[in-house]
Write a protein that holds these residues in place. Structure first.
Motif, PDB file in Angstrom:
ATOM      1  N   VAL A  71       0.845  -1.198   0.000  1.00 13.19           N
ATOM      2  CA  VAL A  71       0.000   0.000   0.000  1.00 13.19           C
ATOM      3  C   VAL A  71       0.879   1.247   0.000  1.00 13.19           C
ATOM      4  O   VAL A  71       0.631   2.199  -0.751  1.00 13.19           O
ATOM      5  CB  VAL A  71      -0.970  -0.005   1.213  1.00 13.19           C
ATOM      6  CG1 VAL A  71      -1.631   1.338   1.389  1.00 13.19           C
ATOM      7  CG2 VAL A  71      -2.014  -1.098   1.045  1.00 13.19           C
ATOM      8  N   ALA A  72       1.918   1.254   0.825  1.00 10.28           N
ATOM      9  CA  ALA A  72       2.819   2.405   0.885  1.00 10.28           C
ATOM     10  C   ALA A  72       3.541   2.618  -0.444  1.00 10.28           C
ATOM     11  O   ALA A  72       3.607   3.741  -0.957  1.00 10.28           O
ATOM     12  CB  ALA A  72       3.826   2.218   2.018  1.00 10.28           C
ATOM     13  N   VAL A  73       4.060   1.542  -1.026  1.00  6.54           N
ATOM     14  CA  VAL A  73       4.811   1.666  -2.273  1.00  6.54           C
ATOM     15  C   VAL A  73       3.894   2.062  -3.434  1.00  6.54           C
ATOM     16  O   VAL A  73       4.259   2.904  -4.256  1.00  6.54           O
ATOM     17  CB  VAL A  73       5.585   0.362  -2.587  1.00  6.54           C
ATOM     18  CG1 VAL A  73       6.212   0.405  -3.963  1.00  6.54           C
ATOM     19  CG2 VAL A  73       6.653   0.121  -1.536  1.00  6.54           C
ATOM     20  N   VAL A  74       2.698   1.481  -3.505  1.00  3.58           N
ATOM     21  CA  VAL A  74       1.760   1.852  -4.568  1.00  3.58           C
ATOM     22  C   VAL A  74       1.329   3.308  -4.410  1.00  3.58           C
ATOM     23  O   VAL A  74       1.249   4.047  -5.394  1.00  3.58           O
ATOM     24  CB  VAL A  74       0.534   0.906  -4.597  1.00  3.58           C
ATOM     25  CG1 VAL A  74      -0.565   1.453  -5.490  1.00  3.58           C
ATOM     26  CG2 VAL A  74       0.947  -0.479  -5.080  1.00  3.58           C
ATOM     27  N   GLY A  75       1.071   3.751  -3.185  1.00  2.00           N
ATOM     28  CA  GLY A  75       0.672   5.132  -2.957  1.00  2.00           C
ATOM     29  C   GLY A  75       1.748   6.121  -3.374  1.00  2.00           C
ATOM     30  O   GLY A  75       1.486   7.083  -4.106  1.00  2.00           O
ATOM     31  N   VAL A  76       2.966   5.889  -2.927  1.00  2.00           N
ATOM     32  CA  VAL A  76       4.080   6.774  -3.290  1.00  2.00           C
ATOM     33  C   VAL A  76       4.426   6.614  -4.766  1.00  2.00           C
ATOM     34  O   VAL A  76       4.659   7.607  -5.478  1.00  2.00           O
ATOM     35  CB  VAL A  76       5.311   6.480  -2.399  1.00  2.00           C
ATOM     36  CG1 VAL A  76       6.532   7.226  -2.884  1.00  2.00           C
ATOM     37  CG2 VAL A  76       5.010   6.835  -0.954  1.00  2.00           C
ATOM     38  N   GLY A  77       4.434   5.388  -5.238  1.00  2.00           N
ATOM     39  CA  GLY A  77       4.766   5.140  -6.644  1.00  2.00           C
ATOM     40  C   GLY A  77       3.780   5.771  -7.604  1.00  2.00           C
ATOM     41  O   GLY A  77       4.162   6.265  -8.668  1.00  2.00           O
ATOM     42  N   ASP A  78       2.503   5.785  -7.231  1.00  2.00           N
ATOM     43  CA  ASP A  78       1.492   6.419  -8.077  1.00  2.00           C
ATOM     44  C   ASP A  78       1.752   7.918  -8.179  1.00  2.00           C
ATOM     45  O   ASP A  78       1.664   8.495  -9.261  1.00  2.00           O
ATOM     46  CB  ASP A  78       0.093   6.155  -7.528  1.00  2.00           C
ATOM     47  CG  ASP A  78      -0.990   6.834  -8.353  1.00  2.00           C
ATOM     48  OD1 ASP A  78      -0.993   6.649  -9.591  1.00  2.00           O
ATOM     49  OD2 ASP A  78      -1.809   7.551  -7.765  1.00  2.00           O
ATOM     50  N   MET A  79       2.092   8.543  -7.052  1.00  4.87           N
ATOM     51  CA  MET A  79       2.387   9.975  -7.081  1.00  4.87           C
ATOM     52  C   MET A  79       3.612  10.273  -7.946  1.00  4.87           C
ATOM     53  O   MET A  79       3.616  11.227  -8.727  1.00  4.87           O
ATOM     54  CB  MET A  79       2.590  10.506  -5.666  1.00  4.87           C
ATOM     55  CG  MET A  79       1.316  10.588  -4.865  1.00  4.87           C
ATOM     56  SD  MET A  79       1.528  11.401  -3.291  1.00  4.87           S
ATOM     57  CE  MET A  79       2.317  10.106  -2.343  1.00  4.87           C
ATOM     58  N   VAL A  80       4.644   9.448  -7.815  1.00  3.40           N
ATOM     59  CA  VAL A  80       5.853   9.645  -8.626  1.00  3.40           C
ATOM     60  C   VAL A  80       5.538   9.419 -10.100  1.00  3.40           C
ATOM     61  O   VAL A  80       5.962  10.200 -10.964  1.00  3.40           O
ATOM     62  CB  VAL A  80       6.983   8.701  -8.145  1.00  3.40           C
ATOM     63  CG1 VAL A  80       8.158   8.719  -9.096  1.00  3.40           C
ATOM     64  CG2 VAL A  80       7.415   9.064  -6.737  1.00  3.40           C
ATOM     65  N   TRP A  81       4.784   8.362 -10.409  1.00  6.47           N
ATOM     66  CA  TRP A  81       4.399   8.059 -11.791  1.00  6.47           C
ATOM     67  C   TRP A  81       3.617   9.220 -12.401  1.00  6.47           C
ATOM     68  O   TRP A  81       3.854   9.613 -13.538  1.00  6.47           O
ATOM     69  CB  TRP A  81       3.599   6.769 -11.836  1.00  6.47           C
ATOM     70  CG  TRP A  81       3.131   6.369 -13.200  1.00  6.47           C
ATOM     71  CD1 TRP A  81       1.887   6.524 -13.712  1.00  6.47           C
ATOM     72  CD2 TRP A  81       3.902   5.752 -14.238  1.00  6.47           C
ATOM     73  NE1 TRP A  81       1.818   6.028 -14.987  1.00  6.47           N
ATOM     74  CE2 TRP A  81       3.046   5.557 -15.340  1.00  6.47           C
ATOM     75  CE3 TRP A  81       5.223   5.346 -14.344  1.00  6.47           C
ATOM     76  CZ2 TRP A  81       3.478   4.978 -16.525  1.00  6.47           C
ATOM     77  CZ3 TRP A  81       5.636   4.760 -15.528  1.00  6.47           C
ATOM     78  CH2 TRP A  81       4.782   4.590 -16.594  1.00  6.47           C
ATOM     79  N   GLN A  82       2.678   9.773 -11.638  1.00  8.23           N
ATOM     80  CA  GLN A  82       1.871  10.884 -12.146  1.00  8.23           C
ATOM     81  C   GLN A  82       2.710  12.139 -12.348  1.00  8.23           C
ATOM     82  O   GLN A  82       2.484  12.877 -13.310  1.00  8.23           O
ATOM     83  CB  GLN A  82       0.693  11.183 -11.198  1.00  8.23           C
ATOM     84  CG  GLN A  82      -0.313  10.068 -11.116  1.00  8.23           C
ATOM     85  CD  GLN A  82      -0.827   9.626 -12.480  1.00  8.23           C
ATOM     86  OE1 GLN A  82      -1.080  10.441 -13.347  1.00  8.23           O
ATOM     87  NE2 GLN A  82      -0.966   8.331 -12.655  1.00  8.23           N
ATOM     88  N   SER A  83       3.667  12.388 -11.474  1.00 11.73           N
ATOM     89  CA  SER A  83       4.503  13.567 -11.650  1.00 11.73           C
ATOM     90  C   SER A  83       5.438  13.407 -12.848  1.00 11.73           C
ATOM     91  O   SER A  83       5.718  14.377 -13.550  1.00 11.73           O
ATOM     92  CB  SER A  83       5.293  13.874 -10.383  1.00 11.73           C
ATOM     93  OG  SER A  83       6.253  12.880 -10.138  1.00 11.73           O
ATOM     94  N   ILE A  84       5.894  12.196 -13.090  1.00 11.72           N
ATOM     95  CA  ILE A  84       6.729  11.939 -14.266  1.00 11.72           C
ATOM     96  C   ILE A  84       5.910  12.091 -15.543  1.00 11.72           C
ATOM     97  O   ILE A  84       6.363  12.672 -16.517  1.00 11.72           O
ATOM     98  CB  ILE A  84       7.367  10.534 -14.187  1.00 11.72           C
ATOM     99  CG1 ILE A  84       8.419  10.492 -13.091  1.00 11.72           C
ATOM    100  CG2 ILE A  84       7.968  10.130 -15.529  1.00 11.72           C
ATOM    101  CD1 ILE A  84       8.937   9.100 -12.796  1.00 11.72           C
ATOM    102  N   ARG A  85       4.691  11.575 -15.515  1.00 10.61           N
ATOM    103  CA  ARG A  85       3.814  11.625 -16.686  1.00 10.61           C
ATOM    104  C   ARG A  85       3.167  12.994 -16.873  1.00 10.61           C
ATOM    105  O   ARG A  85       2.566  13.259 -17.894  1.00 10.61           O
ATOM    106  CB  ARG A  85       2.727  10.562 -16.575  1.00 10.61           C
ATOM    107  CG  ARG A  85       3.227   9.147 -16.411  1.00 10.61           C
ATOM    108  CD  ARG A  85       3.750   8.579 -17.639  1.00 10.61           C
ATOM    109  NE  ARG A  85       2.649   8.394 -18.568  1.00 10.61           N
ATOM    110  CZ  ARG A  85       2.772   7.880 -19.759  1.00 10.61           C
ATOM    111  NH1 ARG A  85       3.951   7.473 -20.159  1.00 10.61           N
ATOM    112  NH2 ARG A  85       1.768   7.769 -20.554  1.00 10.61           N
ATOM    113  N   GLY A  86       3.228  13.848 -15.851  1.00  5.45           N
ATOM    114  CA  GLY A  86       2.661  15.185 -15.958  1.00  5.45           C
ATOM    115  C   GLY A  86       1.183  15.258 -15.629  1.00  5.45           C
ATOM    116  O   GLY A  86       0.521  16.223 -15.945  1.00  5.45           O
TER     117      GLY A  86
END
Length: 94
Positions: A71-86
């Motif tokens: 849950v922690a990794v998916v939550g943080v990873g989603d935010m990072v993925w969205q910031s990379i994708r814009g």
């Protein structure tokens, strides 16, 4: 064969983590599996750190820690993925 199990367990943990997190996670399925694997590794590390050893039955504490890690990794990873994708606010209510 252990890599295949890691991928299957990672996918299951990643999908469970996505179901637990509020809102929509806009990450692809392959990244969900990777985040689930990383969360599982994180959960195992925490379990070893706090002294949870293998038991004769099902290691419920270890599995719970793996899910929390996913849950922690998916939550943080989603935010990072969205910031990379814009797409920082895509699919999220503010």
């Amino acid at each position: 064969m252990s890599w295949l199990w890691a991928i299957i367990v990672g996918l299951i943990l990643g999908l469970l983590a996505r179901a637990i997190l509020p809102g929509k996670q806009n990450i692809p399925l392959w990244l969900t599996a990777v985040f689930g694997i990383l969360g599982s590794i994180l959960g195992n590390a925490v379990a070893s750190w706090i002294g949870v050893e293998d038991t004769k039955g099902i290691d419920w504490i270890r599995h719970l820690l793996q899910l929390i890690g996913a849950v922690a990794v998916v939550g943080v990873g989603d935010m990072v993925w969205q910031s990379i994708r814009g797409n920082r606010n895509s699919g999220r209510r503010t």
